[in-house]
Scaffold this active site. Structure first.
Site, PDB file in Angstrom:
ATOM      1  N   GLY A 274      88.237 144.127  97.559  1.00 38.80           N
ATOM      2  CA  GLY A 274      87.317 145.108  97.707  1.00 38.80           C
ATOM      3  C   GLY A 274      85.776 144.460  97.459  1.00 38.80           C
ATOM      4  O   GLY A 274      84.790 144.366  98.200  1.00 38.80           O
ATOM      5  N   GLY A 502      94.862 144.148  94.818  1.00 37.84           N
ATOM      6  CA  GLY A 502      95.578 142.887  94.846  1.00 37.84           C
ATOM      7  C   GLY A 502      95.622 142.328  93.274  1.00 37.84           C
ATOM      8  O   GLY A 502      95.862 141.408  93.100  1.00 37.84           O
ATOM      9  N   ILE A 662      94.449 139.004  77.019  1.00 40.06           N
ATOM     10  CA  ILE A 662      94.802 139.078  78.411  1.00 40.06           C
ATOM     11  C   ILE A 662      96.250 139.672  78.478  1.00 40.06           C
ATOM     12  O   ILE A 662      97.183 139.141  77.820  1.00 40.06           O
ATOM     13  CB  ILE A 662      94.882 137.509  78.598  1.00 40.06           C
ATOM     14  CG1 ILE A 662      93.464 136.657  78.376  1.00 40.06           C
ATOM     15  CG2 ILE A 662      95.472 137.224  79.959  1.00 40.06           C
ATOM     16  CD1 ILE A 662      92.415 137.494  79.474  1.00 40.06           C
ATOM     17  N   ASN A 664      98.061 140.344  81.105  1.00 37.12           N
ATOM     18  CA  ASN A 664      99.047 139.401  81.711  1.00 37.12           C
ATOM     19  C   ASN A 664      98.661 138.246  82.460  1.00 37.12           C
ATOM     20  O   ASN A 664      97.914 138.001  83.320  1.00 37.12           O
ATOM     21  CB  ASN A 664      99.477 140.267  83.109  1.00 37.12           C
ATOM     22  CG  ASN A 664     100.493 139.567  84.113  1.00 37.12           C
ATOM     23  OD1 ASN A 664     100.617 138.682  84.014  1.00 37.12           O
ATOM     24  ND2 ASN A 664     101.318 140.430  84.571  1.00 37.12           N
ATOM     25  N   GLU A 737      85.462 140.185  87.393  1.00 36.06           N
ATOM     26  CA  GLU A 737      83.846 139.868  87.859  1.00 36.06           C
ATOM     27  C   GLU A 737      83.429 138.528  87.088  1.00 36.06           C
ATOM     28  O   GLU A 737      82.749 138.013  87.773  1.00 36.06           O
ATOM     29  CB  GLU A 737      82.871 140.922  87.887  1.00 36.06           C
ATOM     30  CG  GLU A 737      83.555 141.955  89.004  1.00 36.06           C
ATOM     31  CD  GLU A 737      82.752 143.300  89.011  1.00 36.06           C
ATOM     32  OE1 GLU A 737      81.708 143.115  89.719  1.00 36.06           O
ATOM     33  OE2 GLU A 737      82.804 144.090  88.388  1.00 36.06           O
TER      34      GLU A 737
HETATM   35 MO1  MOS Z   1      82.682 145.227  91.900  1.00 35.93          MO
HETATM   36  S1  MOS Z   1      81.026 144.311  92.725  1.00 35.93           S
HETATM   37  O1  MOS Z   1      82.255 146.481  90.870  1.00 35.93           O
HETATM   38  O2  MOS Z   1      83.558 145.513  93.109  1.00 35.93           O
END
Ligand code: MOS
Length: 770
Positions: A274, A502, A662, A664, A737
């Site tokens: 996405g 994913g 973290i 996983n 991100e």
């Molecule tokens: Mo992200 S750019 O919020 O899928």
């Protein structure tokens, strides 16, 4: 995004600063930070086997009976109108069922635009969809054809005769600058930040850098193309979509087509990538309208070119970063200003200026970004919107200053690492960037770097090392709801309309729920991907994991209350209240006295119940406003530049992350790595070639728009501090991100270290190094 919004957020923040932390979500650290069994384990993705064996059905693979296929025709002018339109040949072509143009398209509005004040809004564009003959940007959809096969639809679309009357269009970045507008806010931050006299301080500083950095537009290229398969059935609309926002898409479609909420069902169990692109664009709305008119189920999959034409990407930016420093390298002024494109019909700012607010302390700040209005497909969020390109500018500038001052770039960052949020003064929830640097530097062998550029060479190759910081804010989406059902046989089902793109959504939430409920992961299943389930959060802003986690926590609390009620007076738990118990070892136990324990099965059996079910909504994410919360990273790069051809070969890349717990290591490392690979594309190859004369994107294919291929990707090492954030669910922050951020600057800084050439405009292609 208004002054009113700024005022509201400012007063909420002020009010929260007076509220004791322990009254708020995140005020008391999540007990699971200390008590982890399944969390932190390298569980493999539960969706792995179905995908690897080809059994997972994506949106364009659903085959309802009577399915027909759609093809879109994209306009070829930028601004103007259709002057002649003849669909006769297309209508007469073999297999054609319907040709849809502005003449017969149902009269529809557009979905409400994505905004921080309406989190259920999904629209990326308010340009009317085939409602009139007007064109506002190049590539806009002008017609759709439905046919019995995809090939027939594609062929018929090519037979539509269309002519245009073009108006003068606004397509030049430079020309739009004089009329740039300065929005009052960027997402939930006030846009213009002015602390002290930054320009004056800069001029007075003994050391300074002051440069302009440029980043190009970029397009989204998830493997799975945007696609939907839609069907109307007895007045109900069923949409199989590839979307990052299931619940809000269903809501938006209901509103657009005048349906009740329960008359729309959006399925999206798997999304093939996405990155911000899989929101609501014109194609879903056209497919729904076409299916209604034709009385047939419709599949509409965009071509790769179609994605470039109607799905926006990352806006180009032009950023000025100036830093002033005293003799010890302490920043006296930090200036970050510049431009990105945001047409008035778009929704997503490229928030590059947010990346310089929390990164460094400085004596003065001047931060503001301006929007240019061009006639262009509205850009959307694209992995680490703002931060991905904002960190390029600021992290190159810091490297440039370090070079000027002959200070190691990590040491310069250490001297300016903030203790509190430099603008708001709020406390960081947790921040250990310098620890991430120290561990990363040791692991990477930073001490082998030669400070003097061009000092390291092997035959034609100049070798260099660079580093840079990455950052991404913590976000938790309000209103995430889940249902939880506990059966007497000890099996639990958790459900909400979450998205699996994913990253291992179900896998990780099952690990979480196991620990939250004191069960084994095998006892838990997680249903997602369906708007009929309780409304989960969107998958965006690296926020989905903590947003669902907070909802599961709320459900577990509610479950404890229900079970205590059912346990009654014959239970060892009798008299305990919900706050005095924990869910552990397959049942409930007193916190003070864990020997007071009763298993779930025993409670349900005595109450003669087969199951107990609760639905709960997560607490409001007030921690976001009370604390400064950011994931951060230190990225290290080693590369070679050929002084014969100018080509760059990345040899090593290391990311050292500080993102809380973290959950996983396997899924997390994969996300970090994927983000870093995308960062290499940003640094070296990706560039939307927008023809400023015609307003048209000229490289809408994967052969002309270059994303990193396997041979471009070096060994990537990923490490993390793993220090839990005491203010977030599970101590976790976002990891989706952050991986891309910092990478472009680390590469640019390494190129400078290798060659002495400072490239300030991305991508760093070989022509810029010769
Ligand atoms: Mo992200 S750019 O919020 O899928």
């Amino acid at each position: 995004m208004s002054k009113v919004q700024n005022a509201v957020i400012a007063s909420v923040k002020t009010a929260l600063s007076w509220v004791p932390a322990q009254w708020l979500p995140g005020g008391t650290p999540d007990p699971l930070i200390e008590r982890r069994v399944a969390i932190g384990r390298q569980d493999s993705r539960l969706d792995g086997p179905v995908k690897a064996s080809g059994q997972a059905r994506f949106a364009a693979e659903v085959e309802p009976e009577g399915l027909c296929f759609a093809a879109l025709l994209h306009g070829t002018i930028t601004r103007g109108r259709i002057s002649r339109l003849d669909t006769a040949k297309a209508e007469a072509a073999p297999g054609v069922i319907l040709v849809l143009t502005h003449r017969n398209m149902p009269r529809l509005g557009t979905p409400p635009l994505i905004s921080t004040t309406d989190l259920s809004a999904v629209g990326n564009s308010s340009v009317p969809i085939m409602q009139d003959a007007e064109l506002r940007y190049n590539g806009q959809v002008v017609a759709a054809v439905l046919a019995e096969t995809q090939e027939q639809a594609d062929h018929a679309a090519s037979l539509i005769e269309i002519a245009y009357e073009a108006d003068k269009a606004k397509t030049r970045f430079e020309d739009a600058k004089p009329e740039a507008n300065t929005p009052a806010s960027i997402l939930i931050e006030k846009n213009h930040v002015s602390v002290g006299d930054a320009e004056g301080e800069l001029a007075r500083s003994p050391h300074r850098v002051d440069n302009v950095y440029r980043t190009p537009g970029q397009n989204h290229n998830p493997i799975e193309l945007h696609a939907c398969t839609v069907a109307w059935k007895d007045g109900t609309l069923i949409v199989h979509d590839a979307t990052q926002m299931i619940a809000s898409s269903a809501k938006a479609l209901a509103k657009l087509f005048g349906l009740k909420k329960e008359q729309v069902r959006v399925h999206s169990p798997y999304v093939g990538g996405g990155f911000g692109a899989k929101g609501m664009w014109d194609h879903q709305i056209i497919a729904v309208a076409a299916a209604k008119l034709a009385g047939r189920p419709v599949r509409l999959m965009l071509s790769r070119e179609g994605v470039y034409r109607i799905v926006g990407g990352r806006s180009p930016t032009e950023q000025r970063v100036a830093i002033g420093a005293d003799a010890e390298g302490r920043f006296t002024a930090l200036i970050h200003t510049g431009y990105s494109i945001m047409p008035p019909y778009g929704a997503c700012p490229e928030q590059f200026s947010l990346s310089s607010r929390a990164a460094y302390r400085a004596g003065s700040f001047e931060i503001v970004q301006r929007h240019l209005n061009l006639d262009i497909v509205p850009n959307t969020f694209m992995r680490a919107p703002g931060e991905a390109v904002g960190t390029f500018a600021i992290e190159c500038a810091v490297d440039e200053l370090a070079h000027e001052m002959d200070i190691d770039p990590i040491e310069l960052r250490r001297r300016n690492d903030p203790e509190r949020h430099p603008i708001h003064g709020t406390a960081f929830s947790q921040r250990a960037l310098m620890q991430a640097y120290a561990e990363g530097a040791r692991r990477f062998g930073w001490e082998r770097r030669k400070a003097r550029p061009g000092a390291s060479r092997q035959s034609e190759w100049q070798i260099g090392m660079g580093c840079a910081s990455g950052s991404f804010p913590y976000v938790r989406i309000p209103g995430a709801t889940i249902s939880l059902r506990l059966r007497r046989d000890g099996l639990v089902t958790i459900a909400c309309s979450a998205q699996e793109m994913g990253m291992g959504t179900a896998t990780v939430q099952i690990q979480h729920a196991a620990d939250r409920l004191g069960l084994r992961t095998e006892a838990i299943s997680f249903e997602l991907g369906d708007s009929a389930l309780p409304a989960g959060p969107i998958a965006g802003g690296s926020s989905q994991t903590v947003s669902i986690a907070a909802a599961i926590t709320a459900a577990a609390d509610k479950l404890a209350g229900e079970l205590l009620r059912l346990a009654g007076n014959d239970s060892p738990l009798a008299g305990l209240r919900a706050k005095e118990v924990q869910l552990i070892d397959g049942g409930i136990a007193g916190i003070e006295d864990p020997s007071r324990h009763e298993g779930y099965a025993s409670i349900l059996a005595r109450a003669a119940r087969d199951e107990v079910a609760v639905t709960a909504t997560a607490s409001a994410p007030l921690e976001m406003l009370k604390f400064a919360m950011h994931s951060s990273s230190a990225i290290f790069c080693e590369l070679r530049v050929s002084d014969v051809t100018g080509e760059i070969r990345i040899d090593r890349l290391l990311g050292s992350f500080d993102c809380g717990t973290i959950l996983n290591p396997k899924t997390a490392a994969s996300q970090f790595r994927g983000g870093m690979i995308m960062g290499l594309g940003l640094a070296l190859t990706e560039e939307t070639l927008f023809d400023e004369r015609s307003g048209r994107i000229m490289n809408p294919t994967l052969s002309d728009y270059h994303i990193p291929a396997h041979l471009d990707v070096p060994d990537i090492e990923v490490i993390w501090t793993g220090i839990p954030d005491p203010r977030s669910p599970l101590g976790a922050r976002g990891i989706g991100e952050i991986g891309i951020t910092g990478v472009a600057a680390a590469v640019a800084n390494a190129v400078f270290n290798a060659t002495g050439k400072r490239v300030r405009d991305l991508p760093i292609t070989l022509d810029k190094l010769l």
